[in-house]
Design an enzyme around this catalytic site. Sequence first.
Site: not given
Length: 195
Positions: A128, A151, A159-160, A186
């Site tokens: 953040y 979001n 945002c993850h 990912e």
Amino acid sequence: MNDDTDLERLHAGLVDRALGADLLDIAYRTLDSSLGTLLLAATPEGVLRVAFDTEGHDAVLADLAARVSPRVLHAPARLDAAARGLTDYLEGRVRSLDVPLDLRLLDGYRKEVVASLSQIAYGQVATYARVAELTGRPRAVRAVGSACAHNPVPLLLPCHRVVRSDGSEGGYRGGAAAKHALLDLEARTLHHTRT
């Protein structure tokens, strides 16, 4: 004909007439995914909202009707490209999604933060605090957290990929399990590509 076929035909005619008369402000559809059923909503400008089951799809649609326009209709065709892209992303076939977005649900710094999320590369994370730095406001860490929590297009603006300073995953609009699954997807996709 049976009742379902008649109803589908009537609905298709309603969608065609609404589109033809420029009366459809928000089209929506659902998408079954590995994260549960997602609700996708779009204006003619682009995808306005991606919502998880946990948010309550009826509540999300009611909010869109109140905040944007009451002219909301199940019209999946407007969202076919976004649905295909999200499916390909969630199945590890693509790493980025290039679909038009409509960010009118955000304003001010929240909009700036959410728009900056595309700078976090696939398979990477940023804290953040790092996102606050990217937006030129290094002390706005809490505001970044709030922006991520609000979001309207998670998955499309990732945002993850934003985590706490200690490296823990932190909260997520779709729930902790969804955030973990996305980060794991990912990481696995990148690892598989490198080997």
